[in-house]
Design a protein around this motif. Structure first.
Motif, PDB file in Angstrom:
ATOM      1  N   ARG A 196     -57.594  94.602  25.781  1.00 23.12           N
ATOM      2  CA  ARG A 196     -57.699  95.801  24.942  1.00 23.12           C
ATOM      3  C   ARG A 196     -56.469  95.897  24.046  1.00 23.12           C
ATOM      4  NH1 ARG A 196     -58.506 101.958  27.184  1.00 23.12           N
ATOM      5  NH2 ARG A 196     -58.723 102.978  25.122  1.00 23.12           N
ATOM      6  N   PHE A 197     -56.657  95.973  22.781  1.00 22.65           N
ATOM      7  CA  PHE A 197     -55.568  96.051  21.806  1.00 22.65           C
ATOM      8  C   PHE A 197     -54.838  97.379  21.952  1.00 22.65           C
ATOM      9  CE2 PHE A 197     -54.007  97.298  17.588  1.00 22.65           C
ATOM     10  CZ  PHE A 197     -53.146  96.256  17.335  1.00 22.65           C
ATOM     11  N   ASP A 198     -53.445  97.238  22.050  1.00 23.59           N
ATOM     12  CA  ASP A 198     -52.611  98.436  22.183  1.00 23.59           C
ATOM     13  C   ASP A 198     -51.667  98.473  20.993  1.00 23.59           C
ATOM     14  OD1 ASP A 198     -51.101 100.586  22.912  1.00 23.59           O
ATOM     15  OD2 ASP A 198     -50.560  99.836  24.893  1.00 23.59           O
ATOM     16  N   LEU A 199     -51.857  99.431  20.122  1.00 18.22           N
ATOM     17  CA  LEU A 199     -51.073  99.548  18.893  1.00 18.22           C
ATOM     18  C   LEU A 199     -49.615  99.874  19.193  1.00 18.22           C
ATOM     19  CD1 LEU A 199     -50.980  99.577  15.809  1.00 18.22           C
ATOM     20  CD2 LEU A 199     -51.683 101.989  15.880  1.00 18.22           C
ATOM     21  N   ARG A 200     -49.382 100.689  20.200  1.00 20.30           N
ATOM     22  CA  ARG A 200     -48.008 101.115  20.510  1.00 20.30           C
ATOM     23  C   ARG A 200     -47.168  99.953  21.010  1.00 20.30           C
ATOM     24  NH1 ARG A 200     -46.414 105.925  24.785  1.00 20.30           N
ATOM     25  NH2 ARG A 200     -44.132 105.841  24.445  1.00 20.30           N
ATOM     26  N   SER A 201     -47.683  99.165  21.946  1.00 11.07           N
ATOM     27  CA  SER A 201     -46.953  98.012  22.479  1.00 11.07           C
ATOM     28  C   SER A 201     -46.665  96.992  21.396  1.00 11.07           C
ATOM     29  CB  SER A 201     -47.757  97.363  23.604  1.00 11.07           C
ATOM     30  OG  SER A 201     -47.976  98.280  24.644  1.00 11.07           O
ATOM     31  N   THR A 202     -47.646  96.775  20.539  1.00  9.62           N
ATOM     32  CA  THR A 202     -47.457  95.812  19.458  1.00  9.62           C
ATOM     33  C   THR A 202     -46.359  96.259  18.508  1.00  9.62           C
ATOM     34  OG1 THR A 202     -49.798  95.219  19.624  1.00  9.62           O
ATOM     35  CG2 THR A 202     -48.632  94.561  17.624  1.00  9.62           C
ATOM     36  N   LEU A 254     -43.792  98.262  19.193  1.00  5.42           N
ATOM     37  CA  LEU A 254     -42.494  98.148  19.864  1.00  5.42           C
ATOM     38  C   LEU A 254     -42.005  96.703  19.898  1.00  5.42           C
ATOM     39  CD1 LEU A 254     -42.947 100.636  22.853  1.00  5.42           C
ATOM     40  CD2 LEU A 254     -41.537 100.937  20.784  1.00  5.42           C
ATOM     41  N   PHE A 255     -42.920  95.754  20.094  1.00  5.60           N
ATOM     42  CA  PHE A 255     -42.562  94.343  20.119  1.00  5.60           C
ATOM     43  C   PHE A 255     -41.973  93.898  18.786  1.00  5.60           C
ATOM     44  CE2 PHE A 255     -43.858  89.985  19.098  1.00  5.60           C
ATOM     45  CZ  PHE A 255     -43.112  89.288  20.034  1.00  5.60           C
ATOM     46  N   PHE A 256     -42.643  94.299  17.712  1.00  2.25           N
ATOM     47  CA  PHE A 256     -42.149  93.911  16.385  1.00  2.25           C
ATOM     48  C   PHE A 256     -40.835  94.599  16.050  1.00  2.25           C
ATOM     49  CE2 PHE A 256     -46.556  92.477  15.722  1.00  2.25           C
ATOM     50  CZ  PHE A 256     -46.316  91.222  15.193  1.00  2.25           C
ATOM     51  N   VAL A 257     -40.653  95.834  16.522  1.00  2.00           N
ATOM     52  CA  VAL A 257     -39.390  96.518  16.281  1.00  2.00           C
ATOM     53  C   VAL A 257     -38.256  95.784  17.006  1.00  2.00           C
ATOM     54  CG1 VAL A 257     -38.092  98.634  16.738  1.00  2.00           C
ATOM     55  CG2 VAL A 257     -40.422  98.758  15.824  1.00  2.00           C
ATOM     56  N   PHE A 258     -38.483  95.402  18.267  1.00  5.86           N
ATOM     57  CA  PHE A 258     -37.479  94.663  19.033  1.00  5.86           C
ATOM     58  C   PHE A 258     -37.155  93.322  18.390  1.00  5.86           C
ATOM     59  CE2 PHE A 258     -36.579  91.482  22.321  1.00  5.86           C
ATOM     60  CZ  PHE A 258     -35.393  91.996  22.839  1.00  5.86           C
ATOM     61  N   LEU A 259     -38.204  92.655  17.891  1.00  2.00           N
ATOM     62  CA  LEU A 259     -38.003  91.381  17.229  1.00  2.00           C
ATOM     63  C   LEU A 259     -37.177  91.546  15.966  1.00  2.00           C
ATOM     64  CD1 LEU A 259     -38.640  88.355  17.232  1.00  2.00           C
ATOM     65  CD2 LEU A 259     -40.739  88.882  15.966  1.00  2.00           C
ATOM     66  N   ALA A 260     -37.435  92.602  15.227  1.00  2.00           N
ATOM     67  CA  ALA A 260     -36.674  92.852  14.001  1.00  2.00           C
ATOM     68  C   ALA A 260     -35.213  93.129  14.300  1.00  2.00           C
ATOM     69  CB  ALA A 260     -37.302  94.020  13.241  1.00  2.00           C
ATOM     70  N   VAL A 261     -34.968  93.929  15.357  1.00  2.00           N
ATOM     71  CA  VAL A 261     -33.578  94.233  15.727  1.00  2.00           C
ATOM     72  C   VAL A 261     -32.847  92.958  16.141  1.00  2.00           C
ATOM     73  CG1 VAL A 261     -32.127  95.449  17.403  1.00  2.00           C
ATOM     74  CG2 VAL A 261     -34.085  96.610  16.336  1.00  2.00           C
ATOM     75  N   LEU A 262     -33.538  92.101  16.918  1.00  4.08           N
ATOM     76  CA  LEU A 262     -32.920  90.856  17.378  1.00  4.08           C
ATOM     77  C   LEU A 262     -32.580  89.948  16.208  1.00  4.08           C
ATOM     78  CD1 LEU A 262     -32.083  89.052  19.752  1.00  4.08           C
ATOM     79  CD2 LEU A 262     -34.436  88.203  19.827  1.00  4.08           C
ATOM     80  N   VAL A 263     -33.518  89.834  15.268  1.00  6.51           N
ATOM     81  CA  VAL A 263     -33.265  88.999  14.087  1.00  6.51           C
ATOM     82  C   VAL A 263     -32.109  89.557  13.274  1.00  6.51           C
ATOM     83  CG1 VAL A 263     -34.250  88.198  11.921  1.00  6.51           C
ATOM     84  CG2 VAL A 263     -35.605  88.088  14.018  1.00  6.51           C
ATOM     85  N   SER A 264     -32.037  90.901  13.168  1.00  3.93           N
ATOM     86  CA  SER A 264     -30.942  91.526  12.408  1.00  3.93           C
ATOM     87  C   SER A 264     -29.590  91.261  13.063  1.00  3.93           C
ATOM     88  CB  SER A 264     -31.184  93.023  12.296  1.00  3.93           C
ATOM     89  OG  SER A 264     -32.408  93.268  11.626  1.00  3.93           O
ATOM     90  N   VAL A 265     -29.549  91.374  14.389  1.00  5.16           N
ATOM     91  CA  VAL A 265     -28.287  91.155  15.097  1.00  5.16           C
ATOM     92  C   VAL A 265     -27.839  89.698  14.958  1.00  5.16           C
ATOM     93  CG1 VAL A 265     -27.227  91.084  17.385  1.00  5.16           C
ATOM     94  CG2 VAL A 265     -28.639  93.035  16.710  1.00  5.16           C
ATOM     95  N   LEU A 266     -28.804  88.762  15.120  1.00  6.04           N
ATOM     96  CA  LEU A 266     -28.460  87.352  14.961  1.00  6.04           C
ATOM     97  C   LEU A 266     -27.989  87.050  13.552  1.00  6.04           C
ATOM     98  CD1 LEU A 266     -31.310  85.634  17.035  1.00  6.04           C
ATOM     99  CD2 LEU A 266     -28.920  85.952  17.676  1.00  6.04           C
ATOM    100  N   GLY A 267     -28.663  87.647  12.552  1.00  4.01           N
ATOM    101  CA  GLY A 267     -28.247  87.427  11.171  1.00  4.01           C
ATOM    102  C   GLY A 267     -26.873  87.980  10.909  1.00  4.01           C
ATOM    103  N   LEU A 268     -26.597  89.192  11.447  1.00  7.57           N
ATOM    104  CA  LEU A 268     -25.278  89.775  11.264  1.00  7.57           C
ATOM    105  C   LEU A 268     -24.201  88.914  11.921  1.00  7.57           C
ATOM    106  CD1 LEU A 268     -23.554  92.131  10.260  1.00  7.57           C
ATOM    107  CD2 LEU A 268     -24.048  93.315  12.413  1.00  7.57           C
ATOM    108  N   ALA A 269     -24.513  88.402  13.143  1.00  7.21           N
ATOM    109  CA  ALA A 269     -23.541  87.550  13.822  1.00  7.21           C
ATOM    110  C   ALA A 269     -23.301  86.269  13.046  1.00  7.21           C
ATOM    111  CB  ALA A 269     -24.036  87.228  15.239  1.00  7.21           C
ATOM    112  N   ALA A 270     -24.379  85.702  12.488  1.00  8.82           N
ATOM    113  CA  ALA A 270     -24.230  84.483  11.702  1.00  8.82           C
ATOM    114  C   ALA A 270     -23.411  84.741  10.447  1.00  8.82           C
ATOM    115  CB  ALA A 270     -25.611  83.924  11.360  1.00  8.82           C
ATOM    116  N   ARG A 271     -23.634  85.915   9.806  1.00  8.93           N
ATOM    117  CA  ARG A 271     -22.877  86.236   8.604  1.00  8.93           C
ATOM    118  C   ARG A 271     -21.398  86.425   8.912  1.00  8.93           C
ATOM    119  NH1 ARG A 271     -25.073  91.102   5.042  1.00  8.93           N
ATOM    120  NH2 ARG A 271     -26.790  89.598   4.891  1.00  8.93           N
ATOM    121  N   VAL A 272     -21.122  87.124  10.042  1.00  2.29           N
ATOM    122  CA  VAL A 272     -19.706  87.334  10.417  1.00  2.29           C
ATOM    123  C   VAL A 272     -19.041  86.008  10.732  1.00  2.29           C
ATOM    124  CG1 VAL A 272     -18.206  88.354  12.159  1.00  2.29           C
ATOM    125  CG2 VAL A 272     -20.102  89.683  11.208  1.00  2.29           C
ATOM    126  N   ALA A 273     -19.762  85.136  11.468  1.00  2.00           N
ATOM    127  CA  ALA A 273     -19.190  83.831  11.801  1.00  2.00           C
ATOM    128  C   ALA A 273     -18.956  82.998  10.562  1.00  2.00           C
ATOM    129  CB  ALA A 273     -20.120  83.095  12.783  1.00  2.00           C
TER     130      ALA A 273
END
Length: 264
Positions: A17-23, A25-44
């Motif tokens: 059963r498709f759950d819009l809320r879980s989906t 939240l998953f994309f939000v977490f993925l976006a935050v992770l990508v942002s943090v990695l990008g910021l770390a890469a930029r600082v490095a």
């Protein structure tokens, strides 16, 4: 006759059963992770651009960390093996200690060697009078006397060593450390005989000398029942080849003094 329909071998699975809320939240977490990695890469990247040497430092830190972890794991393994070996050695030692000792009879040669090792040669002539008294007291204590006491000195009234023999008799000893040329005379025996029984209440009276006794002294000792121990008899008492003074009766001892001049 009605035959039941066979059950289907396929089990119907529940559809997802498709759950819009879980989906979301998953994309939000993925976006935050990508942002943090990008910021770390930029600082490095900025840090490397400003200070290129940091790359080498960071690489060294990483390699050192990896080697340290590997070495720690290796040391831990060595420590575990060493602990196991020590534990096994301790158990083996405990087993040997708990095992009853097997004794074997000693040979005649071993007994003789031990006796010679235990025999202590004492040069009594080299001792001072006070040391000679201490040595005689030590002999009495070695051979089982109790209450051994050195009382020699001014006002001793002829008693230098007092003790109680193993069979409970009171022994009074006078010590005369004389040179070989100076023999114990009758006057020495008379002074000792006047106090050893009446004053000190001796059951056994002994006069010990590193020298010899004159004939009148031996005669007086016979009359009074005083045991005479000369230098030769003292050596025999010391090394265990001769009897102890209190093991000889006054009659037998004085008779030996009269005949040989070297007995008790």
């Amino acid at each position: 006759m009605t035959v039941p329909a066979p059950r289907s071998a396929f089990v119907k699975r529940r559809r997802y059963r498709f759950d819009l809320r879980s989906t979301a939240l998953f994309f939000v977490f993925l976006a935050v992770l990508v942002s943090v990695l990008g910021l770390a890469a930029r600082v490095a990247a900025g840090a490397v651009e400003r200070r290129p040497a940091w790359v080498f430092v960071l690489v060294l830190i990483g390699v050192a960390g990896c080697l340290g972890l590997r070495r720690r794991w290796r040391l831990a393994g060595v420590a575990r093996r060493a602990a196991a070996a020590l534990d096994e050695a301790a158990r083996e030692a405990a087993r040997h200690l708990e095992a009853p000792a097997v004794s074997r009879p000693r040979t005649a040669v071993e007994v003789e060697v031990q006796a010679e090792a235990e025999a202590v040669a004492v040069d009594y002539a080299a001792l001072t009078p006070e040391e000679f008294e201490e040595a005689i007291a030590a002999l009495c204590e070695r051979d089982g006397c109790s209450g051994v006491e050195v009382v020699g000195g001014a006002g001793d009234l002829g008693a230098d060593v007092l003790a109680v023999t193993p069979d409970g008799r009171r022994i009074v000893v006078q010590c005369k450390r004389y040179d070989a040329s100076n023999r114990v005379g009758s006057q020495d025996l008379q002074r000792f005989g006047g106090t050893c029984f009446t004053v000190h209440e001796a059951d056994v009276a002994v006069l010990v000398s590193t020298s010899d006794f004159t004939a009148p002294a031996l005669e007086y000792a016979t009359q009074c029942g005083i045991l005479c121990v000369d230098g030769e008899s003292l050596e025999a008492w010391t090394d265990g080849t001769g009897p102890r003074p209190w093991d000889i009766t006054p009659e037998a001892g004085t008779a030996g003094c009269e005949t040989a001049g070297a007995g008790f």
